[in-house]
Design an enzyme around this catalytic site. Structure first.
Site, mmCIF file in Angstrom:
data_model
loop_
_atom_site.group_PDB
_atom_site.id
_atom_site.type_symbol
_atom_site.label_atom_id
_atom_site.label_comp_id
_atom_site.label_asym_id
_atom_site.label_seq_id
_atom_site.Cartn_x
_atom_site.Cartn_y
_atom_site.Cartn_z
ATOM 1 N N MET A 48 -11.727 1.797 1.432
ATOM 2 C CA MET A 48 -12.630 1.638 2.573
ATOM 3 C C MET A 48 -11.877 1.884 3.875
ATOM 4 S SD MET A 48 -15.424 -1.199 1.606
ATOM 5 C CE MET A 48 -14.488 -2.629 2.074
ATOM 6 N N HIS A 60 -3.256 0.558 4.675
ATOM 7 C CA HIS A 60 -1.978 -0.132 4.885
ATOM 8 C C HIS A 60 -1.060 0.255 3.731
ATOM 9 C CE1 HIS A 60 -3.605 -2.745 1.814
ATOM 10 N NE2 HIS A 60 -4.624 -3.087 2.595
ATOM 11 N N HIS A 87 -2.511 0.309 0.132
ATOM 12 C CA HIS A 87 -3.186 1.572 -0.208
ATOM 13 C C HIS A 87 -2.140 2.673 -0.428
ATOM 14 C CE1 HIS A 87 -6.376 -0.365 2.470
ATOM 15 N NE2 HIS A 87 -7.058 -0.166 1.352
ATOM 16 N N GLN A 123 -21.993 -2.760 -0.540
ATOM 17 C CA GLN A 123 -21.222 -3.885 -1.077
ATOM 18 C C GLN A 123 -21.055 -5.018 -0.071
ATOM 19 O OE1 GLN A 123 -17.603 -1.398 -1.919
ATOM 20 N NE2 GLN A 123 -16.491 -3.184 -1.180
ATOM 21 N N GLY A 175 -6.359 -1.432 -7.200
ATOM 22 C CA GLY A 175 -5.399 -2.512 -6.992
ATOM 23 C C GLY A 175 -5.757 -3.748 -7.809
ATOM 24 N N SER A 231 -4.063 -6.709 3.229
ATOM 25 C CA SER A 231 -5.504 -6.496 3.173
ATOM 26 C C SER A 231 -5.958 -6.009 4.544
ATOM 27 C CB SER A 231 -6.207 -7.817 2.841
ATOM 28 O OG SER A 231 -7.582 -7.749 3.185
ATOM 29 N N ARG A 257 -8.471 -6.874 5.943
ATOM 30 C CA ARG A 257 -9.064 -8.038 6.617
ATOM 31 C C ARG A 257 -8.007 -8.954 7.252
ATOM 32 N NH1 ARG A 257 -13.325 -7.556 2.443
ATOM 33 N NH2 ARG A 257 -15.268 -7.166 3.573
HETATM 34 P P1 AMP Z 1 -10.198 -1.476 -0.025
HETATM 35 O O1 AMP Z 1 -9.936 -0.423 1.007
HETATM 36 O O2 AMP Z 1 -9.930 -2.859 0.452
HETATM 37 O O3 AMP Z 1 -11.538 -1.310 -0.694
HETATM 38 O O4 AMP Z 1 -9.121 -1.239 -1.159
HETATM 39 C C1 AMP Z 1 -8.992 0.015 -1.793
HETATM 40 C C2 AMP Z 1 -8.100 -0.133 -2.986
HETATM 41 O O5 AMP Z 1 -6.817 -0.595 -2.573
HETATM 42 C C3 AMP Z 1 -8.625 -1.172 -3.992
HETATM 43 O O6 AMP Z 1 -8.395 -0.677 -5.308
HETATM 44 C C4 AMP Z 1 -7.783 -2.389 -3.705
HETATM 45 O O7 AMP Z 1 -7.626 -3.251 -4.801
HETATM 46 C C5 AMP Z 1 -6.463 -1.739 -3.327
HETATM 47 N N1 AMP Z 1 -5.644 -2.634 -2.511
HETATM 48 C C6 AMP Z 1 -6.036 -3.303 -1.408
HETATM 49 N N2 AMP Z 1 -5.026 -4.083 -0.948
HETATM 50 C C7 AMP Z 1 -3.977 -3.890 -1.802
HETATM 51 C C8 AMP Z 1 -2.653 -4.418 -1.867
HETATM 52 N N3 AMP Z 1 -2.206 -5.289 -0.986
HETATM 53 N N4 AMP Z 1 -1.856 -3.991 -2.868
HETATM 54 C C9 AMP Z 1 -2.305 -3.098 -3.788
HETATM 55 N N5 AMP Z 1 -3.547 -2.573 -3.776
HETATM 56 C C10 AMP Z 1 -4.378 -2.962 -2.797
#
Ligand code: AMP
Length: 268
Positions: A25, A29, A32, A59, A144, A182, A184
Site C-alpha cells: 500500500m 520502508h 517493504h 480493506q 510479510g 510499519s 502506520r
Molecule cells: P502494506 O504496505 O502495509 O500493505 O504491506 C505490504 C507488505 O509488506 C505486506 O506483505 C506486509 O506484511 C509487508 N510488511 C509490512 N511491514 C513489514 C515489515 N516490517 N517487515 C516485513 N514485511 C513487512
C-alpha cells in the site's frame, strides 16, 4: 525501473519469468525493501520484479484511516528502485475496481483476530490480491510475516485459485528498538514510539513463558500499557499450509494512542 499506472502499460511491460509480485500500500520502508530484495533474489537477472502500490479502499472500514493513510509516491519510486524492482505499478482505483472485479469472501478465520476488529477487512484484501494476481500472473508473490493472518488467508486462497503460484513469506524487519516497521508508525509521537517498542520486548520474553498470552499482557501492564489497549494476544496454531512459519505463534494487536500495531513471534 519503469514507473507505470495503467493496466495496458502493465501488460506491455510484462515479459519475463520468473515474475515476482510484491503487493504493497506504499509509504515504503525497509520492511517493504526486504520483500523487494527477496523478490530480486528469486527473479535473478532473467526474471522480473513488480511492486504494486495501491491503498486499497476495500480493506478499510468506514471509521478507519483510508484518507489519511500516508501516500509518498516519489519516495516509493526511489525505494523500489534502490531495492531492485524492475517495475513499480500505481494502479488506479477506477481500473482495479471496475465491473470485472470478482468479490471474494474470506473464510471464517478471516472474521477472527483482525477481522473481529475490522469487519470485512480480509474480504477486501483477498479481493484485491486476487485481482492483482489476475493482472500480473506472477510465479511468486512476497508477503510479510508481520501481517500473519493476511499471509495465512492469502496462501489459502492461492492454493485454491492459483495452484502454480508460490507465496513466499519474509520475516518482520524491525527498527533498532525492536519495533516492527510499519507505514502506520508515522502516526506515533515520540512518547508513543517508546511505548510501542515494548511490544516486541514483551513478545520475546512471553515466548519463553509456558503461558505466553498472560505473560505478554502482564509485561505490557508493567510498562503502563493497560489490558484494554490489547485487542488480542493469542496463541495461534499454524495451519498445515503454513507450517514453515513454526508450529504456533503468539499473535498480538495493541493500540498505542489511536494507532493499532500488529506483531507476532514463533513459539517453542
Ligand atoms: P502494506 O504496505 O502495509 O500493505 O504491506 C505490504 C507488505 O509488506 C505486506 O506483505 C506486509 O506484511 C509487508 N510488511 C509490512 N511491514 C513489514 C515489515 N516490517 N517487515 C516485513 N514485511 C513487512
Amino acid at each position: 525501473m519503469k514507473v507505470i499506472q495503467s493496466i495496458a502499460q502493465l501488460k506491455s511491460e510484462l515479459s519475463k519469468l520468473p515474475r515476482i509480485l510484491v503487493p504493497t500500500m506504499g509509504a515504503l520502508h525497509s520492511g517493504h525493501g526486504e520483500l523487494i530484495r527477496v523478490a530480486r533474489t528469486i527473479a535473478n537477472t532473467s526474471g522480473e520484479v513488480i511492486v504494486s502500490v495501491f491503498v486499497n479502499p476495500l480493506q478499510f472500514g468506514a471509521n478507519e484511516d483510508f484518507s489519511k493513510y500516508p501516500r509518498t509516491y516519489e519516495q516509493d519510486i526511489k525505494t523500489a528502485q534502490e531495492y531492485g524492482a524492475d517495475v513499480i505499478w500505481f494502479p488506479s482505483a477506477e481500473e482495479l475496481l471496475s465491473d470485472e472485479l470478482i468479490r471474494l469472501i474470506s473464510p471464517e478465520f478471516g472474521n477472527t483476530l483482525e477481522g473481529k476488529f475490522r469487519p470485512g477487512h480480509f474480504d477486501g484484501v483477498l479481493t484485491i490480491v486476487n485481482r492483482l494476481f489476475e493482472l500480473v500472473q506472477p510465479t511468486h508473490a512476497i508477503f510479510g510475516v508481520k501481517d500473519l493472518q493476511q499471509l495465512i488467508l492469502v496462501r489459502e486462497m492461492t492454493i485454491e485459485k492459483w495452484p502454480n503460484l508460490a507465496i513466499v513469506p519474509v520475516e518482520t524487519i524491525r527498527d533498532e528498538s525492536g519495533l516492527a516497521l510499519s507505514s502506520r508508525n508515522k502516526y506515533l509521537s515520540s512518547t508513543e514510539l517508546v511505548l510501542a517498542a515494548e511490544i516486541n520486548k514483551a513478545l520475546n520474553r512471553a515466548a519463553l513463558n509456558p503461558d505466553p498470552e498472560t505473560s505478554f499482557k502482564k509485561l505490557l501492564f508493567s510498562v503502563g500499557i493497560q489490558e484494554a489497549a490489547i485487542d488480542y494476544a493469542i496463541r495461534l496454531k499454524m495451519p498445515n499450509h503454513c507450517e514453515d512459519l513454526g508450529k504456533e505463534r503468539l499473535v498480538v494487536a495493541v493500540r498505542i494512542g489511536t494507532t493499532r500495531l500488529l506483531d507476532n513471534i514463533a513459539l517453542n
